[in-house]
Design an enzyme around this catalytic site. Structure first.
Site: not given
Length: 733
Positions: A16, A19, A420, A620, A624
């Site tokens: 649980c 634990c 971008d 990309d 950036d």
């Protein structure tokens, strides 16, 4: 600085949320440990330590807390162990049900007018093995918890069923001769059987949440055909080295990341990037390990192996995301710390309260048992991690890699997406956007320009030659070809001197734009790059004009439209000129444009926009990376640089802009599942515990409800596996 080391330790014995919290606190107390995250759903602890540390120190700390930690095993060994454990659980469950069924059968037939009861000795004989053999796991785990000074679900089950079993023994031994005692053996046995049923169904469901990792692991071939000095040899993947040549036959999986050296074929990359159609492959193209080769034999040069391969990095990203905790989990952790002690106190209050109210000790005990049995910390502990595992797993299958749970939680609230331009919304390679011939013969104009550009590697030259190929035009050879630095290119075609270049070349030739002045001005306003085709010689003249521009990616328009449908605004942030940026923004319906922005200023622009809401940045390139890091959520496009992917919270495995709204959608759906699961887990306990305390639930119904709660939470999370991105069918011609 000695740097840091990370460990991913499989943990067994957790049942649980309390634990998981106890394991987390035990590991956190080890000197040198920087951070700990324990995931109940996949039963692993992710530990980051300062410098170097022996894993045995961490394993000992877990053992002291009452649980078992081991060193990571291979995926095959882990799968085998899980299958064996599930097999044992299934048999324990079946035998427990077979023994408990005769005990509960009289209750089931009583509504039909049948009144009979097993003798006390028979009930004892059936209930005892269920209590102490199949229920032994609860006693063992409860003892470990008590020894560590804590409580867990097993302690509640052990105390509750033992009370019912012990009360039955007492009633049996103290009953008057000739009178049938009121026994509760069926309650303790059925509760244990129901809890075992819940744990078995929960284990099966949890295995399904990890199916994405297993599917990715299964893509790894174990052997490859290496070509060495003209000979083919079958070798293990581990024997390969960088730059080794590998032969991949039709229908086989690529064993390595590499570059095609010889042959032509197609590659099915659906399970890696989510790309729906096979991708053409020819010499010079890169291939990804785990993809399926199509119809041709390919010779591939090895470029990446082992942990550096794309597939290994994908698996690592998904595993890290599934191991991480969402910020919302902190609330659950706080509740779980006090949950079991609070339930024990409530059970004691129920016992004393009913006894003081005047009820028999028997009734008081049974109601207290119901309180202990119905309390379910499991549902609380599983609510968040199962949803995260299911959500990140299904996203990975569609080419969306979510780096961590925090990114997943933030992404659901995104109100603005900043794109971008080059390489993100556009292809990043120039194409002929417009052309105009003075005499109106545009095909002839293109043919002349193609002859001049033949053999050139310049991006604009490639655009001209690509247009010639598309129109099926034959390109002749020119003589005396020469590059005109900073102006263009010149040569002689059929005895006629020609030149293709910019406005500077036009001016040096003493020419004016003439009839093409208006279109040239309009195209420059669009941010196009202009090239003039000139006939040189004794009487130079302008033959025509070309306008080059970047082309929009397929799906870019759909991506912006889908964001609008999700009530998310779109913004364009680019270093390109204003004319080019404006054309792209108008074509796509983007709300706001920031052009001619220097890379260093992109992060500042994103930070300013964050004042209005939660912002996602999509890019990309290396330039950036600062903006990706500055945004609330960074989204790196597939094919981008490693720097961009490292700075991003979400990585798209292919450069399809439509994956951006898809990533935000799966984030919202996953977060919604987390909230649903937590709501039902809290509500279940808030309603169920008082009902049991007021005597409105017997232990059998309480046990069934407890088992159902955990299974329902995991099953609800598994509904995410049916998710598919909208409108992602390939639209290429």
């Amino acid at each position: 600085m000695n740097g840091s080391t990370t460990f991913d330790l499989p943990i067994s014995g957790m049942t649980c949320a309390s634990c998981a919290g106890r394991v987390e606190r035990a590991l956190g107390k080890v000197p040198g440990v920087q951070s700990v995250s324990v995931n109940l759903a996949n039963e692993r602890a992710h530990v980051e330590v300062l410098g170097q540390m022996d894993a045995s120190v961490l394993i000992a700390a877990v053992d002291k807390a009452g649980y078992t930690a081991t060193l990571p095993q291979s995926e095959t060994a882990t799968e085998t162990n899980q299958a064996q454990r599930l097999h044992r659980e299934r048999w324990s469950l079946l035998l427990a049900i077979l023994l408990a069924l005769p005990l509960v059968l009289p209750m089931l037939v009583e509504p039909f007018g049948l009144h009979w009861m097993l003798p006390a000795w028979a009930q004892f004989a059936l209930a005892t093995p269920v209590q102490f053999i199949f229920g032994a796991r609860f006693y063992i785990a409860a003892w470990k918890a008590v020894r560590a000074g804590a409580g867990n679900m097993d302690l509640l089950v052990a105390i509750g069923t033992s009370a019912g079993y012990g009360l039955s023994i007492y009633e049996w031994l103290t009953a008057h001769p000739g009178m049938a005692p009121h026994l509760y053996f069926e309650a303790s046995a059925v509760v244990i059987a129901l809890v075992l049923l819940g744990k078995y169904l929960e284990s099966r469901a949890k295995r399904q949440t990890a199916s994405a990792i297993r599917a990715l692991e299964a893509l790894r071939p174990e052997r490859a055909i290496r070509v060495f000095e003209g000979h083919e040899e079958d070798v293990a993947i581990t024997a390969l080295k960088l730059n080794d040549l590998v032969l991949v036959k039709p229908g086989e999986r690529f064993p390595v990341d590499g570059e095609v050296v010889d042959g032509q074929s197609h590659a099915d990359e659906a399970l890696i990037s989510g790309e729906s159609l096979p991708v053409p492959k020819q010499p010079g193209d890169n291939v990804t390990g785990g993809a399926i080769n199509g119809e041709g034999r390919l010779l591939v040069r090895t470029l990446a192996l082992g942990a550096e391969s794309v597939l290994a990095r994908i698996i690592r990203l998904v595993e890290d995301a599934q191991a991480a905790k969402a910020p919302i989990q902190k609330l659950v952790d706080k509740v779980s710390q006090v949950f079991v002690p609070a339930v024990l106190v409530l059970a004691l209050i129920t016992l004393v309260g009913w006894w003081l109210y005047g009820a028999s000790l028997e009734t008081a005990i049974i109601n207290a048992v119901a309180v202990l049995v119905i309390a379910c910390p499991c549902a609380l502990g599983l609510a968040t991690p199962t949803a995260i595992m299911a959500g990140t797993g299904v996203a990975a299958r569609h080419g969306i890699l979510i780096k961590d749970a925090e990114a997943l939680e933030r992404a659901h609230a995104v109100s603005a997406v900043v794109f971008d331009k080059t390489g993100t919304l556009t292809s990043g390679t120039p194409k002929i956007a417009h052309l105009a011939a003075v005499d109106g013969n545009e095909a002839w104009l293109l043919q002349q320009a193609g002859a001049l550009q033949r053999g050139s590697e310049h991006p604009l030259a490639k655009a001209v030659l690509e247009a010639c190929r598309e129109q099926g035009l034959n390109v002749a050879d020119v003589t005396a070809s020469q590059s005109l630095t900073g102006r263009g290119i010149a040569g002689i075609l059929d005895g006629q001197p020609l030149a293709l270049g910019n406005r500077r070349l036009l001016e040096e030739s003493g020419l004016r734009m003439g009839d093409l002045a208006d279109v040239a001005k309009a195209w420059e306003g669009e941010g196009r790059t202009l090239s003039w085709l000139i006939e040189q010689g004794t009487q130079p003249r302008v033959l025509g004009l070309f306008a080059f521009g970047d082309t929009l990616k397929p799906g870019a328009l759909q991506a912006v439209q889908q964001l609008k449908a999700q009530h998310i605004s779109s913004h364009l942030l680019t270093g390109d000129n204003r004319g080019s940026a404006r054309v792209v923004a108008e074509a796509l319906g983007i709300d706001d444009v920031h052009a001619e922005v220097l890379p260093a200023d992109k992060a500042a622009a994103v930070a300013e926009l964050k004042k209005t809401g939660v912002v996602a940045m999509v890019g990309d390139g290396i330039n950036d990376a600062p903006a990706l890091a500055a945004a609330d959520i960074g989204i790196a496009m597939g094919g981008g640089t490693d720097v961009a992917m490292h700075a991003a919270g979400i990585t798209l495995m292919r450069g399809d802009p439509r994956l951006v709204p898809a990533a935000l959608e799966i984030s919202r759906k996953t977060y919604a599942k987390i909230r649903q699961n937590l709501f039902w887990a809290f509500v279940y306990n808030l309603i169920g515990i008082p009902l049991a305390a007021f005597g409105l639930l017997n232990p059998v119904l309480a046990g069934a409800a407890m088992a159902l709660s955990s299974v329902s939470v995991v099953s609800n999370a598994l509904l995410l596996k049916t998710w598919k991105p909208k409108d992602l069918e390939d639209q290429r011609p």
